[in-house]
Enzyme design. Structure first.
Site, PDB file in Angstrom:
ATOM      1  N   LYS A  12      -9.980  -4.571  -5.563  1.00 59.84           N
ATOM      2  CA  LYS A  12     -10.719  -3.077  -5.573  1.00 59.84           C
ATOM      3  C   LYS A  12      -9.619  -2.244  -6.588  1.00 59.84           C
ATOM      4  O   LYS A  12     -10.334  -1.232  -7.024  1.00 59.84           O
ATOM      5  CB  LYS A  12     -11.147  -2.573  -4.487  1.00 59.84           C
ATOM      6  CG  LYS A  12     -12.678  -2.953  -3.942  1.00 59.84           C
ATOM      7  CD  LYS A  12     -13.021  -2.591  -2.496  1.00 59.84           C
ATOM      8  CE  LYS A  12     -12.728  -3.525  -1.463  1.00 59.84           C
ATOM      9  NZ  LYS A  12     -13.358  -3.425  -0.300  1.00 59.84           N
TER      10      LYS A  12
ATOM     11  N   LYS B 265       0.593  -1.307  -0.230  1.00 59.35           N
ATOM     12  CA  LYS B 265       0.021  -0.069  -0.074  1.00 59.35           C
ATOM     13  C   LYS B 265       0.828   1.323   0.131  1.00 59.35           C
ATOM     14  O   LYS B 265       0.410   2.363  -0.438  1.00 59.35           O
ATOM     15  CB  LYS B 265      -1.049   0.059   1.224  1.00 59.35           C
ATOM     16  CG  LYS B 265      -2.075  -0.803   1.082  1.00 59.35           C
ATOM     17  CD  LYS B 265      -3.172  -1.018   2.024  1.00 59.35           C
ATOM     18  CE  LYS B 265      -4.407  -1.892   1.524  1.00 59.35           C
ATOM     19  NZ  LYS B 265      -5.408  -1.734   2.719  1.00 59.35           N
TER      20      LYS B 265
ATOM     21  N   LYS C 260      -3.855 -10.472  -7.490  1.00 59.89           N
ATOM     22  CA  LYS C 260      -4.937 -10.700  -6.917  1.00 59.89           C
ATOM     23  C   LYS C 260      -6.264  -9.862  -7.360  1.00 59.89           C
ATOM     24  O   LYS C 260      -5.820  -8.718  -7.549  1.00 59.89           O
ATOM     25  CB  LYS C 260      -4.728 -10.419  -5.577  1.00 59.89           C
ATOM     26  CG  LYS C 260      -5.659 -10.633  -4.511  1.00 59.89           C
ATOM     27  CD  LYS C 260      -5.199 -10.419  -3.100  1.00 59.89           C
ATOM     28  CE  LYS C 260      -5.468  -8.740  -2.834  1.00 59.89           C
ATOM     29  NZ  LYS C 260      -5.199  -8.388  -1.248  1.00 59.89           N
TER      30      LYS C 260
HETATM   31  P1  AMP Z   1     -11.316  -6.314   2.335  1.00 56.97           P
HETATM   32  O1  AMP Z   1     -12.266  -5.743   1.185  1.00 56.97           O
HETATM   33  O2  AMP Z   1     -10.013  -6.016   2.023  1.00 56.97           O
HETATM   34  O3  AMP Z   1     -11.721  -5.935   3.621  1.00 56.97           O
HETATM   35  O4  AMP Z   1     -11.645  -7.670   2.147  1.00 56.97           O
HETATM   36  C1  AMP Z   1     -12.535  -8.533   2.911  1.00 56.97           C
HETATM   37  C2  AMP Z   1     -12.163 -10.026   2.975  1.00 56.97           C
HETATM   38  O5  AMP Z   1     -12.234 -10.486   1.488  1.00 56.97           O
HETATM   39  C3  AMP Z   1     -10.930 -10.279   3.525  1.00 56.97           C
HETATM   40  O6  AMP Z   1     -11.037 -11.529   4.332  1.00 56.97           O
HETATM   41  C4  AMP Z   1      -9.823 -10.716   2.513  1.00 56.97           C
HETATM   42  O7  AMP Z   1      -9.062 -11.528   2.865  1.00 56.97           O
HETATM   43  C5  AMP Z   1     -11.068 -11.360   1.441  1.00 56.97           C
HETATM   44  N1  AMP Z   1     -10.573 -11.116  -0.099  1.00 56.97           N
HETATM   45  C6  AMP Z   1     -10.190  -9.859  -0.808  1.00 56.97           C
HETATM   46  N2  AMP Z   1      -9.735 -10.055  -2.096  1.00 56.97           N
HETATM   47  C7  AMP Z   1      -9.562 -11.384  -2.013  1.00 56.97           C
HETATM   48  C8  AMP Z   1      -9.296 -12.390  -3.292  1.00 56.97           C
HETATM   49  N3  AMP Z   1      -8.823 -11.782  -4.408  1.00 56.97           N
HETATM   50  N4  AMP Z   1      -9.458 -13.658  -2.909  1.00 56.97           N
HETATM   51  C9  AMP Z   1     -10.017 -14.054  -1.848  1.00 56.97           C
HETATM   52  N5  AMP Z   1     -10.345 -13.282  -0.821  1.00 56.97           N
HETATM   53  C10 AMP Z   1     -10.100 -12.010  -1.067  1.00 56.97           C
END
Ligand code: AMP
Ligand code: TRP
Length: 327
Positions: free
Chosen positions: A198, A114, A195
């Site tokens: 967003k 980040k 990965k």
């Molecule tokens: P966040 O939007 O960063 O708060 O992520 C929410 C959840 O989604 C967390 O448990 C992340 O580890 C999971 N996550 C985010 N991106 C991915 C991805 N590309 N594949 C699998 N899990 C994800």
């Protein structure tokens, strides 16, 4: 007492199917086993470590609450709350800060990704993010934390901090274990080495995407050389990623998907994949549209979740403060 399970998602925009298949879908399945005391929350304190518009923040929080509910989180079965409504999170994070080595935080992959080289101007909150996450988990004595694999390093820190606190001040905090799904890391549609995230919206399928958008994105998704629909991480990373999505949304395993498309090309596979995703997301989208009409009433219900979370968290915080000699 049933073992506790905790997880949070940041309100930073639309959820994508990586969030869904890596985390949210699992939250719902775990909730529905009835085996756990479930706590799910909107990680708004985490989300302000990145650029944000205060006028938008509350809307994002509300939107994420609707996402949780539309995906199947049930307020009768789980405690759903907003992180910033439970001040114990910030307070425990401060106490944990005092036993967290600077070097551990500096090594965090997510932090490095980040910030890049911009250390001097990076806000301290972003640096301290994993300690707040440890507090989120330890306050509820979580045995399990369902997350995607990008959070494993943070979970390791949480475990280390629990051990360190316990050995310094006496047994107080419970060491949690991560729970991963079969798709702990879904890759981007436009680049299978990255990965789905967003921060690369062009490679995401969002849960709110319209059928036409889903068709377009999947037809445009990169594929590998050759034409065979076969799961092979080394040779065919892009197609393997698409097969994973197909499997997760249809319930068919990879071998079944391969045999269904034997002798057929990528085009046919992608066309059907798009329809599977559209169908798979339709119930979510329908429920979300219905929930949107009841927004005000739902937000009132969340106040009860905040209250329950506060009760559990403040008890643990009191224990921690007592052990550390604080008032
Ligand atoms: P966040 O939007 O960063 O708060 O992520 C929410 C959840 O989604 C967390 O448990 C992340 O580890 C999971 N996550 C985010 N991106 C991915 C991805 N590309 N594949 C699998 N899990 C994800
Ligand atoms: N850091 C997580 C993410 O970016 C969100 C999060 C914050 C979290 N606190 C948590 C996840 C506690 C699990 C448990 O996805």
């Amino acid at each position: 007492m049933k073992p506790a399970l905790v997880s949070g998602i940041q309100p930073t925009g639309k959820l994508h199917i990586g969030n869904y298949l890596g985390a949210l879908k699992n939250f719902v399945e775990l909730q529905n086993t009835g085996k756990f005391q479930c706590f799910f929350f909107v990680a708004d304190l985490h989300s302000i470590t990145e650029e944000f518009n205060p006028k938008e923040k509350l809307k994002q929080v509300e939107n994420l609450i609707l996402d949780f509910l539309a995906a199947g989180i049930d307020l009768k079965k789980s405690v759903l709350f907003v992180q910033s409504a439970v001040s114990a999170h910030s307070e425990l994070a401060w106490i944990l800060n005092t036993i967290t080595p600077f070097g551990e935080l500096r090594r965090m992959t997510q932090f490095k990704e980040k910030t890049g080289e911009e250390y001097e101007t990076t806000n301290v909150g972003l640096f301290d993010y994993p300690v707040l996450m440890a507090a989120d988990i330890l306050l509820y004595s979580a045995k399990f934390v369902p997350v995607g694999d990008d959070q494993l390093q943070h979970l390791e820190l949480t475990r280390a901090l629990a051990r360190k606190f316990n050995s310094k001040f006496g047994n107080t905090l419970f060491e949690p274990k991560p729970l991963l799904t079969e798709i702990p890391r879904l890759m981007s549609l436009d680049d299978p080495t990255k990965k789905m995230s967003k921060s690369r919206p062009e490679g995401c399928l969002f849960l709110d995407d319209e059928p036409e958008v889903i068709r377009k994105k999947i037809m445009r998704a990169v594929t590998d050389s050759g034409s065979e629909v076969r799961a092979d991480r080394e040779q065919k990373p892009a197609v393997t990623n698409l097969i994973r999505i197909y499997s997760a949304m249809s319930g068919k395993n990879a071998a079944q998907v391969e045999s269904r498309f034997k002798g057929k090309g990528y085009g046919e596979f992608k066309k059907e994949l798009a329809e599977i995703v559209i169908q798979g997301l339709a119930p979510f989208q329908k429920r979300k549209n219905e929930l949107k009409k009841k927004r005000a009433a739902i937000m009132k219900q969340i106040t009860a979740g905040n209250k329950k979370a506060n009760m559990v968290a403040s008890k643990k915080l009191a224990e921690v403060k007592k052990k550390t000699g604080l008032v």
